[in-house]
Write a protein that holds these residues in place. Structure first.
Motif, PDB file in Angstrom:
ATOM      1  N   TYR A  49     -13.928  14.616  69.743  1.00 11.70           N
ATOM      2  CA  TYR A  49     -12.803  15.177  69.003  1.00 11.70           C
ATOM      3  C   TYR A  49     -11.521  14.944  69.808  1.00 11.70           C
ATOM      4  O   TYR A  49     -11.518  15.094  71.036  1.00 11.70           O
ATOM      5  N   ALA A  50     -10.445  14.606  69.107  1.00 12.99           N
ATOM      6  CA  ALA A  50      -9.112  14.563  69.707  1.00 12.99           C
ATOM      7  C   ALA A  50      -8.243  15.533  68.923  1.00 12.99           C
ATOM      8  O   ALA A  50      -7.960  15.304  67.743  1.00 12.99           O
ATOM      9  N   GLU A  51      -7.854  16.617  69.568  1.00 13.75           N
ATOM     10  CA  GLU A  51      -7.083  17.662  68.902  1.00 13.75           C
ATOM     11  C   GLU A  51      -5.640  17.624  69.412  1.00 13.75           C
ATOM     12  O   GLU A  51      -5.361  17.986  70.559  1.00 13.75           O
ATOM     13  N   PHE A  52      -4.732  17.145  68.556  1.00 14.78           N
ATOM     14  CA  PHE A  52      -3.317  17.106  68.903  1.00 14.78           C
ATOM     15  C   PHE A  52      -2.742  18.517  68.796  1.00 14.78           C
ATOM     16  O   PHE A  52      -3.169  19.305  67.948  1.00 14.78           O
ATOM     17  N   ASN A  53      -1.771  18.839  69.641  1.00 14.76           N
ATOM     18  CA  ASN A  53      -1.280  20.216  69.655  1.00 14.76           C
ATOM     19  C   ASN A  53      -0.477  20.586  68.408  1.00 14.76           C
ATOM     20  O   ASN A  53      -0.097  21.741  68.234  1.00 14.76           O
ATOM     21  N   ASP A  54      -0.234  19.610  67.499  1.00 19.60           N
ATOM     22  CA  ASP A  54       0.420  19.952  66.231  1.00 19.60           C
ATOM     23  C   ASP A  54      -0.593  20.309  65.153  1.00 19.60           C
ATOM     24  O   ASP A  54      -0.230  20.536  64.001  1.00 19.60           O
ATOM     25  N   GLY A  55      -1.891  20.354  65.522  1.00 18.89           N
ATOM     26  CA  GLY A  55      -2.933  20.739  64.583  1.00 18.89           C
ATOM     27  C   GLY A  55      -3.725  19.585  64.009  1.00 18.89           C
ATOM     28  O   GLY A  55      -4.759  19.797  63.363  1.00 18.89           O
ATOM     29  N   THR A  56      -3.292  18.356  64.232  1.00 17.27           N
ATOM     30  CA  THR A  56      -4.026  17.188  63.743  1.00 17.27           C
ATOM     31  C   THR A  56      -5.294  16.989  64.570  1.00 17.27           C
ATOM     32  O   THR A  56      -5.260  17.063  65.800  1.00 17.27           O
ATOM     33  N   VAL A  57      -6.420  16.738  63.888  1.00 15.77           N
ATOM     34  CA  VAL A  57      -7.700  16.534  64.562  1.00 15.77           C
ATOM     35  C   VAL A  57      -8.308  15.218  64.092  1.00 15.77           C
ATOM     36  O   VAL A  57      -8.428  14.966  62.888  1.00 15.77           O
ATOM     37  N   LEU A  58      -8.682  14.369  65.040  1.00 15.26           N
ATOM     38  CA  LEU A  58      -9.372  13.114  64.742  1.00 15.26           C
ATOM     39  C   LEU A  58     -10.753  13.146  65.385  1.00 15.26           C
ATOM     40  O   LEU A  58     -10.934  13.728  66.460  1.00 15.26           O
ATOM     41  N   ILE A  59     -11.729  12.510  64.724  1.00 15.06           N
ATOM     42  CA  ILE A  59     -13.115  12.530  65.198  1.00 15.06           C
ATOM     43  C   ILE A  59     -13.674  11.114  65.176  1.00 15.06           C
ATOM     44  O   ILE A  59     -13.427  10.349  64.235  1.00 15.06           O
ATOM     45  N   THR A  60     -14.421  10.765  66.205  1.00 16.33           N
ATOM     46  CA  THR A  60     -15.115   9.481  66.221  1.00 16.33           C
ATOM     47  C   THR A  60     -16.482   9.670  66.872  1.00 16.33           C
ATOM     48  O   THR A  60     -16.755  10.714  67.480  1.00 16.33           O
ATOM     49  N   THR A  61     -17.353   8.677  66.734  1.00 15.15           N
ATOM     50  CA  THR A  61     -18.703   8.763  67.293  1.00 15.15           C
ATOM     51  C   THR A  61     -18.956   7.621  68.263  1.00 15.15           C
ATOM     52  O   THR A  61     -18.336   6.556  68.178  1.00 15.15           O
ATOM     53  N   LEU A  62     -19.898   7.863  69.172  1.00 17.15           N
ATOM     54  CA  LEU A  62     -20.265   6.890  70.202  1.00 17.15           C
ATOM     55  C   LEU A  62     -21.782   6.878  70.329  1.00 17.15           C
ATOM     56  O   LEU A  62     -22.413   7.938  70.428  1.00 17.15           O
ATOM     57  N   ASN A  63     -22.375   5.692  70.318  1.00 13.31           N
ATOM     58  CA  ASN A  63     -23.820   5.553  70.488  1.00 13.31           C
ATOM     59  C   ASN A  63     -24.137   5.204  71.937  1.00 13.31           C
ATOM     60  O   ASN A  63     -23.604   4.235  72.480  1.00 13.31           O
ATOM     61  N   VAL A  64     -25.016   5.996  72.550  1.00 14.10           N
ATOM     62  CA  VAL A  64     -25.415   5.780  73.940  1.00 14.10           C
ATOM     63  C   VAL A  64     -26.908   5.492  73.968  1.00 14.10           C
ATOM     64  O   VAL A  64     -27.709   6.231  73.381  1.00 14.10           O
ATOM     65  N   GLY A  65     -27.309   4.408  74.627  1.00 15.98           N
ATOM     66  CA  GLY A  65     -28.723   4.048  74.673  1.00 15.98           C
ATOM     67  C   GLY A  65     -29.104   3.429  75.998  1.00 15.98           C
ATOM     68  O   GLY A  65     -28.291   3.325  76.923  1.00 15.98           O
TER      69      GLY A  65
END
Length: 364
Positions: A314-330
């Motif tokens: 999660y990346a939560e900007f202090n103006d309330g905007t939230v972005l989400i991404t995923t990462l595969n680890v193997g």
């Protein structure tokens, strides 16, 4: 003869170097203009504070010439005027402007000839002492193209079009709204004409006499003596990317999450890393840094995942905007891009093997 030839070669080489120096001295800049990062640009009703015209940065419409958005201007009656403008380019002679282009889009209008105009606060002679307001110089696309289609982006080369003065009596009663003049004629008639040295402004405007209009503008390019700036009008944007383009890494490898925004009100970004079990194992708040090249605000966080499986960041900007991404680890994961390359190599080896076997079977 040899001496003469040598001098000629040196002269040609010097000329080539001079031309190369001139070519490399020119610059080209893209400046993103949007909420929180307007860089001096502003929407304004004209007359100031009156009417019901609106201006905003929006996504679209359709596929803008640059980025994802554009500036939208609307007017609802003939008394409305709505503009997007910036103070600047003070004292620049029109003769020194060697590039002037922009794009417009009309969703609707009270007649088919309306499109957002380009205007300058103008001065008849930027070298004299008269700095009184002398009106504007206006370019309107329909003088070049006639009726304009709806729902279509169109590019305009304003130096190839016709212009008119809002106060023609100060310019020998030439080039009024009913008798616009070419760019070249204006420069030849008024050699020192330019953008006002004190009240200089670049204006994109809709209205003032238009019963109704809804349209957009984008990608305004102004080039002065070879140095150009393209103004890309955008709504606020936010991005979250990973340093690994496939979002796939091996356990024990580090990965960097990066954010970027053009909103200058953002001070920091909170990065939150969740393991495959959904447990938050890392929280890091990072202050943004300003990048003068892209004119955006960036933050990074680097982490080494300790478990195999899909991670969520999660990346939560202090103006309330939230972005989400995923990462595969193997364990020893081979990214898809490499697998594709290996597949092509394998196919090639297979073809060579078949050809080799066939060649061996041929009788001698």
């Amino acid at each position: 003869m040899r001496k003469g030839r040598t001098i000629l070669v040196i002269g040609a080489a010097a000329l080539l170097l001079l031309n190369m120096d001139m070519a490399f001295s020119a610059s080209s800049t893209i400046r993103v203009i949007g909420p929180g990062a307007m860089h001096g640009w502003a929407f304004m009703q004209e007359p100031i504070g009156t009417g019901s015209g609106t201006g905003s940065m929006v996504y679209g419409p359709a596929s803008p010439p640059m980025g994802k958005g554009s500036a939208r201007l609307t007017v609802n009656n003939a008394s409305d005027g709505m503009l997007l403008g910036v103070f600047g380019y003070n004292g620049v002679r029109l003769a020194d402007i060697d590039g002037l282009k922009y794009w417009t889009y009309r969703t609707s209008g009270s007649n088919p000839y309306l499109a957002i105009s380009l205007q300058f606060n103008i001065d008849k002679d930027v070298t004299d002492l008269d700095v009184s307001f002398q009106g504007r110089l206006v370019f309107e696309p329909y003088y070049t193209a006639g009726a304009l289609p709806d729902n279509t982006w169109q590019e305009w080369d304003a130096t190839a079009g016709k212009w008119w003065f809002t106060r023609p009596h100060l310019f020998g009663n030439q080039c009024d709204i009913n008798n616009p003049c070419t760019w070249s004629y204006i420069i030849s008639t008024f050699p020192n004409i330019g953008i006002h040295p004190v009240l200089g402004a670049v204006i994109l405007k809709a209205g003032s006499g238009w019963a109704s209009f809804d349209g957009n503008v984008d990608a305004l390019t102004i080039s002065v003596n070879g140095d150009s700036i393209t103004y890309d009008f955008e709504p606020s944007f936010y991005t979250l990317t990973l340093s690994d383009p496939d979002a796939t890494i091996n356990i024990g490898d580090s990965v960097t999450a990066s954010t970027e925004t053009n909103d200058y009100t953002v001070d920091d970004v909170k990065f939150r890393w969740f393991n495959p079990s959904g447990v938050e194992v890392r929280t890091q708040t990072v202050s943004v840094t300003y990048d003068p090249v892209s004119e955006t605000y960036k933050a990074d966080d680097t982490f080494t995942p300790t478990a195999v499986g899909p991670w969520t960041i999660y990346a939560e900007f202090n103006d309330g905007t939230v972005l989400i991404t995923t990462l595969n680890v193997g364990f020893m994961v081979v990214p898809e891009s490499i697998l594709g390359a290996l597949g092509m190599v394998g196919a090639g080896i297979g073809v060579l093997a078949i050809r080799y076997m066939r060649n061996r079977q041929k009788p001698i």
